[in-house]
Motif scaffolding. Structure first.
Motif, PDB file in Angstrom:
ATOM      1  N   GLY A 130      22.539 100.250  19.022  1.00 54.15           N
ATOM      2  CA  GLY A 130      23.231 101.129  18.288  1.00 54.15           C
ATOM      3  C   GLY A 130      23.384 102.545  18.734  1.00 54.15           C
ATOM      4  O   GLY A 130      24.189 102.975  19.236  1.00 54.15           O
ATOM      5  N   LEU A 131      22.163 102.924  19.296  1.00 52.27           N
ATOM      6  CA  LEU A 131      21.993 104.035  20.083  1.00 52.27           C
ATOM      7  C   LEU A 131      22.702 103.907  21.415  1.00 52.27           C
ATOM      8  O   LEU A 131      23.392 105.048  21.872  1.00 52.27           O
ATOM      9  N   LEU A 132      22.524 103.046  22.016  1.00 55.58           N
ATOM     10  CA  LEU A 132      23.466 102.862  23.403  1.00 55.58           C
ATOM     11  C   LEU A 132      24.930 102.642  23.138  1.00 55.58           C
ATOM     12  O   LEU A 132      25.725 103.289  23.797  1.00 55.58           O
ATOM     13  N   ALA A 133      25.405 101.925  22.060  1.00 57.40           N
ATOM     14  CA  ALA A 133      26.912 101.738  21.738  1.00 57.40           C
ATOM     15  C   ALA A 133      27.420 103.399  21.581  1.00 57.40           C
ATOM     16  O   ALA A 133      28.503 103.435  21.664  1.00 57.40           O
ATOM     17  N   ALA A 134      26.764 104.191  20.663  1.00 59.67           N
ATOM     18  CA  ALA A 134      27.314 105.467  20.664  1.00 59.67           C
ATOM     19  C   ALA A 134      27.544 106.346  21.776  1.00 59.67           C
ATOM     20  O   ALA A 134      28.483 107.160  21.862  1.00 59.67           O
ATOM     21  N   ARG A 135      27.052 105.884  22.961  1.00 54.21           N
ATOM     22  CA  ARG A 135      27.309 106.629  24.034  1.00 54.21           C
ATOM     23  C   ARG A 135      28.409 105.970  24.956  1.00 54.21           C
ATOM     24  O   ARG A 135      28.956 106.386  26.012  1.00 54.21           O
ATOM     25  N   ALA A 136      29.027 104.803  24.495  1.00 53.90           N
ATOM     26  CA  ALA A 136      30.146 104.357  25.170  1.00 53.90           C
ATOM     27  C   ALA A 136      31.311 105.065  25.001  1.00 53.90           C
ATOM     28  O   ALA A 136      31.517 105.857  23.987  1.00 53.90           O
ATOM     29  N   PRO A 137      32.242 105.278  25.975  1.00 50.28           N
ATOM     30  CA  PRO A 137      33.400 106.354  26.150  1.00 50.28           C
ATOM     31  C   PRO A 137      34.395 105.812  25.418  1.00 50.28           C
ATOM     32  O   PRO A 137      34.782 104.576  25.108  1.00 50.28           O
ATOM     33  N   ARG A 138      35.142 106.806  24.725  1.00 51.76           N
ATOM     34  CA  ARG A 138      36.527 106.426  24.071  1.00 51.76           C
ATOM     35  C   ARG A 138      37.275 106.385  25.205  1.00 51.76           C
ATOM     36  O   ARG A 138      37.319 106.674  26.192  1.00 51.76           O
ATOM     37  N   LEU A 139      38.488 105.386  24.660  1.00 52.09           N
ATOM     38  CA  LEU A 139      39.543 105.468  25.405  1.00 52.09           C
ATOM     39  C   LEU A 139      40.191 106.488  26.118  1.00 52.09           C
ATOM     40  O   LEU A 139      40.391 106.479  27.652  1.00 52.09           O
ATOM     41  N   ASP A 140      40.389 107.490  25.362  1.00 55.12           N
ATOM     42  CA  ASP A 140      41.266 108.628  25.894  1.00 55.12           C
ATOM     43  C   ASP A 140      40.230 109.433  26.889  1.00 55.12           C
ATOM     44  O   ASP A 140      40.663 109.906  27.851  1.00 55.12           O
ATOM     45  N   ARG A 141      39.072 109.491  26.557  1.00 53.04           N
ATOM     46  CA  ARG A 141      37.980 110.297  27.251  1.00 53.04           C
ATOM     47  C   ARG A 141      37.930 109.703  28.721  1.00 53.04           C
ATOM     48  O   ARG A 141      37.630 110.265  29.768  1.00 53.04           O
ATOM     49  N   ALA A 142      37.665 108.139  28.472  1.00 50.60           N
ATOM     50  CA  ALA A 142      37.521 107.439  29.739  1.00 50.60           C
ATOM     51  C   ALA A 142      38.708 107.519  30.727  1.00 50.60           C
ATOM     52  O   ALA A 142      38.567 107.757  32.121  1.00 50.60           O
ATOM     53  N   LEU A 143      39.933 107.458  30.318  1.00 51.45           N
ATOM     54  CA  LEU A 143      40.856 107.714  31.160  1.00 51.45           C
ATOM     55  C   LEU A 143      41.142 109.151  31.737  1.00 51.45           C
ATOM     56  O   LEU A 143      41.572 109.309  32.880  1.00 51.45           O
TER      57      LEU A 143
END
Length: 277
Positions: free
Chosen positions: A90-103
């Motif tokens: 859960g802690l790691l998944a919260a750091r996954a980038p959102r689509l708009d920010r990643a692009l």
């Protein structure tokens, strides 16, 4: 008359702990240890230090170790290992980038194109009508489908939420509004023929997919060559999927799409910490 020795029963290897090499970098271990350390400040005391908790969780994720085996080797219960596993993912998944920010991050670095593709994570089959949506006719197996974007070098930058196996890739792409986000970031995307028709602006496309042959209109030599060029450029995205599926915990995924989404996004963060091309 000969004397026969009494046959001794085989000894059980109780209390012994086996070891195996964990093929991960110290940076990956430091990342997880830091997240655990910050999390422990907010909750009650744990039996083991953050570094040991991180090592146990990473061993389960990387090698798919049984929870009871890891628990027995460290003097804790399997339920404790399961709780740590859920907390850390859960802690790691919260750091996954959102689509708009990643692009937008790729655009700031000077990138011009990303690679779009989907893959199926096989799941353990269950009986009953509720399991039918998870059967993929394309792959002839049960699983959960998700989309991913990689950069031109094959590094994963974004993962969608997991969907039932019978879902189509183009439907998931439309649900996530990928074409809109690509235009806002000023990027293009290369995709396979399964995404033909995704782009709603043929005069100014942001998604290049190649051409499909029909019964009455076979492809010309130029179109075939264009398809080969697109396929060649897209080949590196398979490296990103291979890096992700090296985490053997994915061989034990069940049908819970929400849990699978959290797990996949956690593994995305770990994969990017481990590998950067």
């Amino acid at each position: 008359m000969g004397v026969h020795a009494k046959e001794q029963p085989p000894r059980r290897a109780e209390g012994l702990v086996y070891q195996c090499r964990l093929p991960l970098s110290s940076a990956t271990l430091d990342l997880v240890s830091g997240l655990v350390r910050g999390h422990l400040k907010k909750i009650r005391w744990r039996k083991l230090p953050p570094g040991r908790i991180a090592l146990i969780v990473l061993a389960v994720l990387r090698h798919g170790q049984r929870l009871s085996d890891m628990a027995g080797g460290h003097g804790i219960s399997a339920s404790t290992v399961r709780r740590w596993l859920l907390e850390v993912t859960g802690l790691l998944a919260a750091r996954a980038p959102r689509l708009d920010r990643a692009l937008k991050k790729i655009a700031r670095k000077g990138g011009v194109v990303v690679l779009l593709d989907g893959t199926l994570v096989r799941t353990r089959r269950r009986t009953g009508d509720a399991n039918r949506p998870n059967f993929s006719g394309k792959h002839k197996t049960h699983g959960l489908l998700f989309l991913a974007l990689t950069d031109e070098k094959g590094n994963l930058v974004w993962i969608s939420a997991a969907k039932p196996g019978r879902s189509s890739e183009i439907t998931i792409a439309r649900h996530n509004k990928i074409t809109i986000h690509l235009r806002e970031a000023g990027l293009g995307a290369l995709a396979d023929l399964g995404f033909v028709g995704l782009d709603d602006d043929p005069d100014d496309p942001v998604i290049v997919t190649g051409r499909k042959a029909t019964r009455g209109h076979p492809l010309t030599a130029a179109q075939k060559e264009a398809n080969r060029l697109v396929s060649r450029e897209r080949a590196v995205n398979e490296h990103g999927f291979a890096d992700l599926k090296n985490w053997r915990i994915l061989t034990k995924v069940r049908m819970n799409a929400r849990h699978a989404t959290t797990l996949l996004r956690a593994l995305l963060v770990l994969t990017n910490a481990q590998i950067q091309r």
